[in-house]
Design a protein around this motif. Sequence first.
Motif, PDB file in Angstrom:
ATOM      1  N   LEU A  64      27.547  74.852  14.667  1.00  0.00           N
ATOM      2  CA  LEU A  64      26.693  73.717  14.596  1.00  0.00           C
ATOM      3  C   LEU A  64      27.036  72.550  15.455  1.00  0.00           C
ATOM      4  N   THR A  65      28.354  72.517  15.965  1.00  0.00           N
ATOM      5  CA  THR A  65      28.429  71.828  17.122  1.00  0.00           C
ATOM      6  C   THR A  65      27.658  72.080  18.414  1.00  0.00           C
ATOM      7  N   LEU A  66      27.534  73.114  18.581  1.00  0.00           N
ATOM      8  CA  LEU A  66      26.812  73.688  19.921  1.00  0.00           C
ATOM      9  C   LEU A  66      25.331  73.064  19.652  1.00  0.00           C
ATOM     10  N   HIS A  67      24.636  73.404  18.611  1.00  0.00           N
ATOM     11  CA  HIS A  67      23.462  72.982  18.300  1.00  0.00           C
ATOM     12  C   HIS A  67      23.272  71.389  18.367  1.00  0.00           C
ATOM     13  N   LYS A  68      24.112  70.577  17.980  1.00  0.00           N
ATOM     14  CA  LYS A  68      24.251  69.207  17.779  1.00  0.00           C
ATOM     15  C   LYS A  68      24.180  68.813  19.213  1.00  0.00           C
ATOM     16  N   ARG A  69      25.353  69.717  20.154  1.00  0.00           N
ATOM     17  CA  ARG A  69      25.269  68.968  21.422  1.00  0.00           C
ATOM     18  C   ARG A  69      23.958  69.228  22.483  1.00  0.00           C
ATOM     19  N   MET A  70      23.245  70.380  21.848  1.00  0.00           N
ATOM     20  CA  MET A  70      22.239  70.886  22.618  1.00  0.00           C
ATOM     21  C   MET A  70      20.985  69.721  22.425  1.00  0.00           C
ATOM     22  N   LEU A  71      20.997  69.229  21.101  1.00  0.00           N
ATOM     23  CA  LEU A  71      19.616  68.197  20.798  1.00  0.00           C
ATOM     24  C   LEU A  71      20.051  66.900  20.146  1.00  0.00           C
ATOM     25  N   ARG A  72      21.240  66.678  20.224  1.00  0.00           N
ATOM     26  CA  ARG A  72      21.703  65.168  19.533  1.00  0.00           C
ATOM     27  C   ARG A  72      21.089  64.028  20.340  1.00  0.00           C
ATOM     28  N   SER A  73      20.463  64.034  21.448  1.00  0.00           N
ATOM     29  CA  SER A  73      19.753  62.999  22.009  1.00  0.00           C
ATOM     30  C   SER A  73      18.466  63.016  21.493  1.00  0.00           C
ATOM     31  N   VAL A  74      17.861  64.050  20.874  1.00  0.00           N
ATOM     32  CA  VAL A  74      16.249  64.132  20.597  1.00  0.00           C
ATOM     33  C   VAL A  74      16.038  63.917  19.299  1.00  0.00           C
ATOM     34  N   TRP A  75      17.070  64.689  18.377  1.00  0.00           N
ATOM     35  CA  TRP A  75      16.704  64.769  17.081  1.00  0.00           C
ATOM     36  C   TRP A  75      18.095  64.395  16.218  1.00  0.00           C
ATOM     37  N   LYS A  76      17.646  63.484  15.162  1.00  0.00           N
ATOM     38  CA  LYS A  76      18.737  63.333  14.363  1.00  0.00           C
ATOM     39  C   LYS A  76      19.398  64.043  13.417  1.00  0.00           C
ATOM     40  N   TRP A  77      18.568  65.336  13.274  1.00  0.00           N
ATOM     41  CA  TRP A  77      19.142  66.437  12.376  1.00  0.00           C
ATOM     42  C   TRP A  77      19.832  67.464  13.149  1.00  0.00           C
ATOM     43  N   ALA A  78      20.051  67.193  14.459  1.00  0.00           N
ATOM     44  CA  ALA A  78      20.632  68.104  15.354  1.00  0.00           C
ATOM     45  C   ALA A  78      21.996  68.623  14.806  1.00  0.00           C
ATOM     46  N   GLY A  79      22.308  70.148  14.750  1.00  0.00           N
ATOM     47  CA  GLY A  79      23.665  70.510  14.295  1.00  0.00           C
ATOM     48  C   GLY A  79      23.762  70.509  12.758  1.00  0.00           C
ATOM     49  N   THR A  80      22.742  70.476  11.968  1.00  0.00           N
ATOM     50  CA  THR A  80      22.607  70.536  10.734  1.00  0.00           C
ATOM     51  C   THR A  80      21.606  71.644  10.000  1.00  0.00           C
ATOM     52  N   PHE A  81      21.857  72.535   9.000  1.00  0.00           N
ATOM     53  CA  PHE A  81      21.324  73.501   8.777  1.00  0.00           C
ATOM     54  C   PHE A  81      20.011  72.886   7.889  1.00  0.00           C
ATOM     55  N   ARG A  82      18.812  73.700   8.390  1.00  0.00           N
ATOM     56  CA  ARG A  82      17.545  73.296   7.805  1.00  0.00           C
ATOM     57  C   ARG A  82      17.699  73.340   6.300  1.00  0.00           C
ATOM     58  N   THR A  83      16.658  72.699   5.489  1.00  0.00           N
ATOM     59  CA  THR A  83      16.702  72.560   4.255  1.00  0.00           C
ATOM     60  C   THR A  83      15.293  72.965   3.726  1.00  0.00           C
ATOM     61  N   THR A  84      14.630  73.268   4.465  1.00  0.00           N
ATOM     62  CA  THR A  84      13.210  73.729   4.154  1.00  0.00           C
ATOM     63  C   THR A  84      12.929  75.147   4.496  1.00  0.00           C
ATOM     64  N   GLU A  85      11.791  75.619   3.916  1.00  0.00           N
ATOM     65  CA  GLU A  85      11.565  76.878   4.312  1.00  0.00           C
ATOM     66  C   GLU A  85      10.624  76.937   5.647  1.00  0.00           C
ATOM     67  N   ARG A  86      10.538  78.181   6.235  1.00  0.00           N
ATOM     68  CA  ARG A  86      10.060  78.349   7.473  1.00  0.00           C
ATOM     69  C   ARG A  86       9.233  79.420   7.471  1.00  0.00           C
ATOM     70  N   ASN A  87       8.341  79.628   8.519  1.00  0.00           N
ATOM     71  CA  ASN A  87       7.285  80.636   8.590  1.00  0.00           C
ATOM     72  C   ASN A  87       8.279  81.928   9.134  1.00  0.00           C
ATOM     73  N   ILE A  88       9.662  81.750   9.466  1.00  0.00           N
ATOM     74  CA  ILE A  88      10.295  82.871   9.839  1.00  0.00           C
ATOM     75  C   ILE A  88      11.649  82.321   9.463  1.00  0.00           C
ATOM     76  N   GLY A  89      12.668  83.223   9.100  1.00  0.00           N
ATOM     77  CA  GLY A  89      13.909  83.004   8.657  1.00  0.00           C
ATOM     78  C   GLY A  89      14.107  83.393   7.224  1.00  0.00           C
ATOM     79  N   ILE A  90      15.368  83.153   6.821  1.00  0.00           N
ATOM     80  CA  ILE A  90      15.610  83.338   5.157  1.00  0.00           C
ATOM     81  C   ILE A  90      15.550  82.120   4.599  1.00  0.00           C
ATOM     82  N   GLU A  91      15.528  82.322   3.317  1.00  0.00           N
ATOM     83  CA  GLU A  91      15.656  81.067   2.292  1.00  0.00           C
ATOM     84  C   GLU A  91      16.761  80.041   2.759  1.00  0.00           C
TER      85      GLU A  91
END
Length: 196
Positions: A64-91
């Motif tokens: 989670l920290t790795l993702h946050k460090r990757m995108l923290r200056s671009v997205w407020k949600w960086a480093g947090t699990f998604r909460t919505t369904e996607r075209n790919i991935g599990i629920e």
Amino acid sequence: MSDPLFDPDDEAATPITPDERRQLIPTYITTRDQLNEAEQIGIAEADRWAFGRKRDVLDEDFLLTLHKRMLRSVWKWAGTFRTTERNIGIEAYRIGVELRGLIGDVRYWVENGAYDADEIAVRFHHRLVSIHLFPNGNGRHARLAADLLAVALGRERFTWGSANLVQAAETRARYIAALRAADNHDLAPLIEFARS
């Protein structure tokens, strides 16, 4: 109406929901190229941080920290699990459990020599992509995590087709085809691509 900043160019890209779009931090970004450039700056910084010292990539908090460090200056949600369904991935509600299962599986593979180091790292990558932890940046996160694991297992970093997969359409198509083969239990194309 189509939004050129957020509507993905290819069917394998993850669309961003309107709520997630509102969490874009830089106000100057109006084009996909500007978004990609801003994200890439953060990813390069996270890469230097991650490889700056020994890390336990098989740790949920670290991932989670790795993702946050990757995108923290671009997205407020960086480093947090998604909460919505996607075209790919599990629920979305299954993400935490599946990630902990993956970490346990990979630890077992390493401790018991179930596969060679490259295959372990590529299997780790594939499962991270399949789970699809975050609203966006999953492939880039999974590639960096797999690189960290490969190095921890005594191998060199992967080359992932030797191209920027966000910008190189032909290379990205090869990567997507290799992921789809892995979805069908054929890891050979993805292992080959990772070292190409």
